[in-house]
Design an enzyme around this catalytic site. Sequence first.
Site, PDB file in Angstrom:
ATOM      1  N   SER A   1     -30.282 -49.689 -36.087  1.00 16.85           N
ATOM      2  CA  SER A   1     -30.422 -50.374 -37.517  1.00 16.85           C
ATOM      3  C   SER A   1     -31.709 -49.441 -37.631  1.00 16.85           C
ATOM      4  O   SER A   1     -31.942 -48.503 -36.988  1.00 16.85           O
ATOM      5  CB  SER A   1     -32.053 -51.347 -36.463  1.00 16.85           C
ATOM      6  OG  SER A   1     -32.809 -51.720 -37.055  1.00 16.85           O
TER       7      SER A   1
ATOM      8  N   TYR B   1     -37.322 -53.430 -29.669  1.00 18.85           N
ATOM      9  CA  TYR B   1     -35.638 -53.557 -30.560  1.00 18.85           C
ATOM     10  C   TYR B   1     -35.800 -52.135 -30.860  1.00 18.85           C
ATOM     11  O   TYR B   1     -34.483 -51.805 -31.025  1.00 18.85           O
ATOM     12  CB  TYR B   1     -35.587 -55.444 -31.680  1.00 18.85           C
ATOM     13  CG  TYR B   1     -33.425 -55.076 -32.477  1.00 18.85           C
ATOM     14  CD1 TYR B   1     -32.746 -54.942 -32.369  1.00 18.85           C
ATOM     15  CD2 TYR B   1     -34.288 -54.359 -33.907  1.00 18.85           C
ATOM     16  CE1 TYR B   1     -32.247 -55.439 -33.092  1.00 18.85           C
ATOM     17  CE2 TYR B   1     -33.211 -53.987 -34.667  1.00 18.85           C
ATOM     18  CZ  TYR B   1     -32.378 -54.943 -34.111  1.00 18.85           C
ATOM     19  OH  TYR B   1     -31.406 -54.864 -35.149  1.00 18.85           O
TER      20      TYR B   1
END
Length: 227
Positions: A128, A151
């Site tokens: 990501s 995350y």
Amino acid sequence: MTISLITGATKGIGLETARQLVELGHVVYLGARDLVRGERAAAEVGARAVQLDVTDEASVTAALAEVDAAEGRLDVLVHNAGVLETGLDGDAALRSFDTNAVGVVRVTQAALPLLRRSDAPHVVTVSSSAGSFWAVTTPERPEHDLTLALYSASKAAASMLTLQYAKAEPGVRFNAVEPGTTATDMTAAFGIGRPPRESARVVVRLATSGPDGPTGTLSDETGVLAW
């Protein structure tokens, strides 16, 4: 014939990646924590299911042994399994890193003997840009305002692992990818994202980039991103 394995592939980007690789003629092993769900998903796209939980060493070892026994090699490995924790505590941190980062190590280590037997091995980590220090410190980027600490941190670790593996294993092409904001179970609470099939195309492009494709990169559909 190209042999591919995708972790976390019963839904979302993983399932769509499996579908598209099958359409390209790959023999695809669809990794699933729940084998029943995996077999159902595999039947939908023409893949083969294998029980694979990236947080379980024995499961990973058995899954790669199954692929080895059937195929003798692995050409493409896609690290797609992931979690998105919105809380911030020790337990959530352990879950995040166990799946998003340590899982990459477990599966890669088990897969490397098979990948080394391939003529053009590729490993793609679905990472990501939320884990890119450049992106999160650039005010014009959407990642700048994200506050998903675990995350982002675990995806930064996944991207770094990809880079380090690329340096350690020059015979295998390792790349991390930002697939684009996608409407999946992970993002359902945010109500955002495009269809998984569109993001899967970004993963498939790297997975099929050939022996002269890039290695040691983080990219999205527009090209290489800064770390």
